[in-house]
Design a protein around this motif. Structure first.
Motif, PDB file in Angstrom:
ATOM      1  N   SER A 221       0.837  -1.194   0.000  1.00  0.00           N
ATOM      2  CA  SER A 221       0.000   0.000   0.000  1.00  0.00           C
ATOM      3  C   SER A 221       0.875   1.248   0.000  1.00  0.00           C
ATOM      4  O   SER A 221       2.047   1.204   0.403  1.00  0.00           O
ATOM      5  N   PRO A 222       0.323   2.382  -0.452  1.00  0.00           N
ATOM      6  CA  PRO A 222       1.095   3.632  -0.403  1.00  0.00           C
ATOM      7  C   PRO A 222       1.574   3.964   1.009  1.00  0.00           C
ATOM      8  O   PRO A 222       2.702   4.422   1.197  1.00  0.00           O
ATOM      9  N   GLY A 223       0.726   3.735   2.020  1.00  0.00           N
ATOM     10  CA  GLY A 223       1.130   4.023   3.396  1.00  0.00           C
ATOM     11  C   GLY A 223       2.321   3.179   3.825  1.00  0.00           C
ATOM     12  O   GLY A 223       3.233   3.668   4.506  1.00  0.00           O
ATOM     13  N   GLU A 224       2.335   1.918   3.420  1.00  0.00           N
ATOM     14  CA  GLU A 224       3.461   1.041   3.753  1.00  0.00           C
ATOM     15  C   GLU A 224       4.747   1.526   3.097  1.00  0.00           C
ATOM     16  O   GLU A 224       5.821   1.496   3.710  1.00  0.00           O
ATOM     17  N   LEU A 225       4.648   1.999   1.854  1.00  0.00           N
ATOM     18  CA  LEU A 225       5.833   2.485   1.153  1.00  0.00           C
ATOM     19  C   LEU A 225       6.354   3.774   1.777  1.00  0.00           C
ATOM     20  O   LEU A 225       7.572   3.990   1.836  1.00  0.00           O
TER      21      LEU A 225
END
Length: 284
Positions: A221-225
């Motif tokens: 996910s974008p948040g994880e990246l």
């Protein structure tokens, strides 16, 4: 012993006869390399490719220390901290180019790749193929006509394809398209305060479209990246600088050092202090 700088500088490509308007450079590592900064942690705002053909020592990239054993090829992404620790003079070819330059006519048809820290060992045949592309790139610098930039971008595209062939799994490849653009944005703005909504707005899309596309292309996910990039930058600064934990917390957008310490421990399993001591080889 690792030499550490309090504030690692960001370097740009020098405008010289060996470069194309500060967008591209190729030549001998020993004369066009970082010079006095070779042994001190520094970073670039461009992509650096180095084919090492001689010498000995270590190449320190972020938190890794890689023994030099020619022939060897390194790809250093913009923003990564690195320096050389030579026990014998390192020789080879250095190629530098800006990401923006690569997006022009003649650049990769699939768009910019997501740069990873490649450390490859080409065979003699592969090395000769790379050196033929290097020779063509050097020849293009001597042909300052209307097609020069396009020709150099085309040759750089070929060079990137050769790198994919050297990778253990050339079918996997780096992330591309929107995911690569998002990863580049996150790398440039690494901060605990950066939100997915801000990134989506900067890229001109909706947060939902960003989440769906990045999830498909990058597998996260974008948040994880975003969190992963904040962790990487924290690790770089802890391993290669003398900035205090409070200073690093401030640079990365944390309200205070204790919040940063909790975040780092949750993501890495150790405290920032313990991580730094381990990188320096200091017993707990």
């Amino acid at each position: 012993m690792t030499v550490r700088a309090a504030a690692p500088p960001t370097h740009r490509i020098n405008v010289s006869p060996a470069s194309l308007d500060g967008d591209f450079l190729i030549g001998p590592l020993e004369t066009l390399g970082p010079g006095p900064w070779a042994g001190r942690p520094h970073r670039h705002d461009f992509v650096e490719l180095v084919l090492v053909t001689g010498g000995a020592g270590f190449h320190h990239i972020d938190t890794e220390s890689i023994a030099i054993a020619a022939p060897q090829l390194f790809l250093i992404a913009p923003g990564q901290l690195h320096h050389w620790e030579e026990t014998a003079p390192v020789t080879g070819t250095i190629v530098l180019f800006g990401e923006d330059f690569l997006t022009g006519e003649g650049g990769p048809e699939a768009g910019l790749p997501g740069w990873t820290n490649a450390r490859l060992r080409p065979t003699d045949a592969q090395r000769r193929r790379l050196e033929r592309v290097f020779a063509e790139l050097r020849a293009e610098l001597a042909l300052p006509d209307a097609l020069q930039a396009r020709a150099i971008r085309t040759l750089l595209s070929l060079l990137l394809l050769q790198l994919r062939r050297l990778a253990p799994d050339p079918t996997a490849g780096p992330s591309r398209g929107l995911s690569a653009a998002f990863e580049r944005l996150v790398r440039e703005r690494a901060s605990a305060t950066l939100t997915v909504a801000e990134c989506a707005k900067a890229l001109g899309i909706t947060p939902g479209h960003l989440a769906e596309t990045v999830g498909q292309q990058a597998g996260r996910s974008p948040g994880e990246l975003i969190r992963a990039e904040v962790v990487r930058e924290a690790q770089r600064l802890l391993a290669r600088t003398e900035l205090s934990c409070a200073q690093i917390a401030g640079r990365l957008g944390f309200d205070d050092a204790s919040y940063f310490s909790r975040f780092f421990r949750r993501e890495c399993g150790v405290t920032p202090t313990a991580f730094r001591r381990a990188q320096l080889g200091i017993a707990a």
